[in-house]
Structure formats: structure tokens, C-alpha cells
Design a protein around this motif. Sequence first.
Motif, PDB file in Angstrom:
ATOM      1  N   TYR A   1       0.799  -1.215   0.000  1.00 50.08           N
ATOM      2  CA  TYR A   1       0.000   0.000   0.000  1.00 50.08           C
ATOM      3  C   TYR A   1       0.837   1.273   0.000  1.00 50.08           C
ATOM      4  O   TYR A   1       0.287   2.361   0.093  1.00 50.08           O
ATOM      5  N   GLY A   2       2.130   1.153  -0.066  1.00 48.69           N
ATOM      6  CA  GLY A   2       2.984   2.331  -0.042  1.00 48.69           C
ATOM      7  C   GLY A   2       2.803   3.109   1.241  1.00 48.69           C
ATOM      8  O   GLY A   2       2.705   2.533   2.326  1.00 48.69           O
ATOM      9  N   GLU A   3       2.713   4.413   1.126  1.00 49.66           N
ATOM     10  CA  GLU A   3       2.581   5.263   2.310  1.00 49.66           C
ATOM     11  C   GLU A   3       1.262   5.052   3.045  1.00 49.66           C
ATOM     12  O   GLU A   3       1.154   5.365   4.236  1.00 49.66           O
ATOM     13  N   LEU A   4       0.261   4.520   2.360  1.00 47.49           N
ATOM     14  CA  LEU A   4      -1.017   4.238   3.026  1.00 47.49           C
ATOM     15  C   LEU A   4      -0.843   3.247   4.176  1.00 47.49           C
ATOM     16  O   LEU A   4      -1.636   3.225   5.112  1.00 47.49           O
ATOM     17  N   ASP A   5       0.216   2.413   4.085  1.00 48.99           N
ATOM     18  CA  ASP A   5       0.471   1.440   5.140  1.00 48.99           C
ATOM     19  C   ASP A   5       0.668   2.098   6.504  1.00 48.99           C
ATOM     20  O   ASP A   5       0.499   1.454   7.535  1.00 48.99           O
ATOM     21  N   GLU A   6       0.994   3.383   6.510  1.00 51.20           N
ATOM     22  CA  GLU A   6       1.240   4.120   7.748  1.00 51.20           C
ATOM     23  C   GLU A   6      -0.033   4.752   8.322  1.00 51.20           C
ATOM     24  O   GLU A   6      -0.011   5.306   9.414  1.00 51.20           O
ATOM     25  N   ILE A   7      -1.123   4.688   7.587  1.00 51.49           N
ATOM     26  CA  ILE A   7      -2.349   5.383   7.971  1.00 51.49           C
ATOM     27  C   ILE A   7      -3.259   4.428   8.762  1.00 51.49           C
ATOM     28  O   ILE A   7      -3.786   3.459   8.215  1.00 51.49           O
ATOM     29  N   VAL A   8      -3.457   4.705  10.040  1.00 49.32           N
ATOM     30  CA  VAL A   8      -4.275   3.862  10.912  1.00 49.32           C
ATOM     31  C   VAL A   8      -5.707   3.778  10.386  1.00 49.32           C
ATOM     32  O   VAL A   8      -6.298   2.695  10.317  1.00 49.32           O
TER      33      VAL A   8
ATOM     34  N   HIS B   1      -6.248   1.232   7.649  1.00 44.36           N
ATOM     35  CA  HIS B   1      -6.325  -0.160   8.107  1.00 44.36           C
ATOM     36  C   HIS B   1      -7.645  -0.441   8.822  1.00 44.36           C
ATOM     37  O   HIS B   1      -8.193  -1.540   8.705  1.00 44.36           O
ATOM     38  N   ILE B   2      -8.173   0.548   9.535  1.00 42.14           N
ATOM     39  CA  ILE B   2      -9.485   0.381  10.168  1.00 42.14           C
ATOM     40  C   ILE B   2     -10.542   0.195   9.089  1.00 42.14           C
ATOM     41  O   ILE B   2     -11.418  -0.666   9.197  1.00 42.14           O
ATOM     42  N   ARG B   3     -10.462   0.994   8.015  1.00 42.91           N
ATOM     43  CA  ARG B   3     -11.423   0.862   6.919  1.00 42.91           C
ATOM     44  C   ARG B   3     -11.327  -0.515   6.258  1.00 42.91           C
ATOM     45  O   ARG B   3     -12.345  -1.163   5.985  1.00 42.91           O
ATOM     46  N   LEU B   4     -10.105  -1.001   6.009  1.00 41.39           N
ATOM     47  CA  LEU B   4      -9.943  -2.326   5.401  1.00 41.39           C
ATOM     48  C   LEU B   4     -10.475  -3.423   6.321  1.00 41.39           C
ATOM     49  O   LEU B   4     -11.146  -4.359   5.876  1.00 41.39           O
ATOM     50  N   ALA B   5     -10.179  -3.296   7.615  1.00 44.24           N
ATOM     51  CA  ALA B   5     -10.662  -4.284   8.585  1.00 44.24           C
ATOM     52  C   ALA B   5     -12.192  -4.263   8.637  1.00 44.24           C
ATOM     53  O   ALA B   5     -12.839  -5.315   8.643  1.00 44.24           O
ATOM     54  N   HIS B   6     -12.766  -3.059   8.664  1.00 44.48           N
ATOM     55  CA  HIS B   6     -14.227  -2.941   8.682  1.00 44.48           C
ATOM     56  C   HIS B   6     -14.830  -3.611   7.449  1.00 44.48           C
ATOM     57  O   HIS B   6     -15.828  -4.324   7.539  1.00 44.48           O
ATOM     58  N   GLY B   7     -14.222  -3.389   6.291  1.00 43.92           N
ATOM     59  CA  GLY B   7     -14.720  -4.000   5.063  1.00 43.92           C
ATOM     60  C   GLY B   7     -14.703  -5.518   5.130  1.00 43.92           C
ATOM     61  O   GLY B   7     -15.673  -6.180   4.740  1.00 43.92           O
ATOM     62  N   ALA B   8     -13.620  -6.089   5.655  1.00 43.76           N
ATOM     63  CA  ALA B   8     -13.516  -7.544   5.771  1.00 43.76           C
ATOM     64  C   ALA B   8     -14.564  -8.091   6.743  1.00 43.76           C
ATOM     65  O   ALA B   8     -15.224  -9.098   6.462  1.00 43.76           O
TER      66      ALA B   8
END
Length: 145
Positions: free
Chosen positions: A9-16, A19-26
Motif C-alpha cells: 500500500y505504499g505510504e497508506l500502510d502508515e495510515i491507521v 487499516h481500520i477501513r480495510l478491517a471494517h470492510g472484511a
Amino acid sequence: MTEDKAPEYGELDEIVGFHIRLAHGAVYRHFTDTFVELGLTQKQVSVLWLVGENPGIAQIEVGTRLRMDRATTMTIVNRLQSRGYLRRERSSSDGRKQALHLTDEGSAALVQAKSCIAEHEAWLKSRFTDEEVEKLVEMLARIHE
């Protein structure tokens, strides 16, 4: 990871929040798959559960506790009522309020929903130790409280 390969995810990997949005989606996708046969959404299940544990709860209190606006709460209650899961009565303590109660069908749907929730929670918790689950809930509560 090798130096010549960038993070997924590049710099997005640093954005909490990312990751909350991805976790919520899963979690949302798994919930939806688990509940497909019941035809209930997360919010509808939450309303059924809250009413089941608090018979006669005011419709406005349901919305407040679940952090939903009045229009959303009314839409969900209307939908559950049209399916025969809830009934509205005038509050005995305040005639301006709608008291909510589960019907027999609503109670049966809630039993099924709780079974699906148990399956969904087992899937989710299987990714963590018991201690991690406890800490995760504590940390997430700091965000939403």
C-alpha cells in the motif's frame, strides 16, 4: 521484504484509519455472507438485540444508543415492523415516545441472528489470542466512545 519491493500500500500502510477501513470492510463482508439467509443487516440485528434485552425501550433511545440519526432509526424500525419482528406501542411513561417490543417472530429471528453472530465472532476472534481480543476491544472503544 526486499529493498526493491515497495509495500503493498505504499505510504497508506502508515495510515491507521486506512487499516481500520480495510478491517471494517472484511468484517462487514463476512457478516453479510453469514447473514445472507436471514436477510438482516448489522444495524437491524443490533436493533433487534437491543429491543430484546430492553423490552419497551423508546425508539429514540435505540437510535441514541446505537449512534444512529432519527431517520435511519425510523427506517430500520419500520422495516423490522413490516417484517413482523417489532411492534410499537405508546410509552406508558411518556405518550410522545414509541416503546418497542419484539414479536414472537422477532424473538425467533433474534435467536437465529445470535447463532449467526456466534459463528461470525468465532471467525473474527480466531485471528487473535484471548488477550489480544480483550485489548482490541479496549482500543476500539477508545475510538468510538
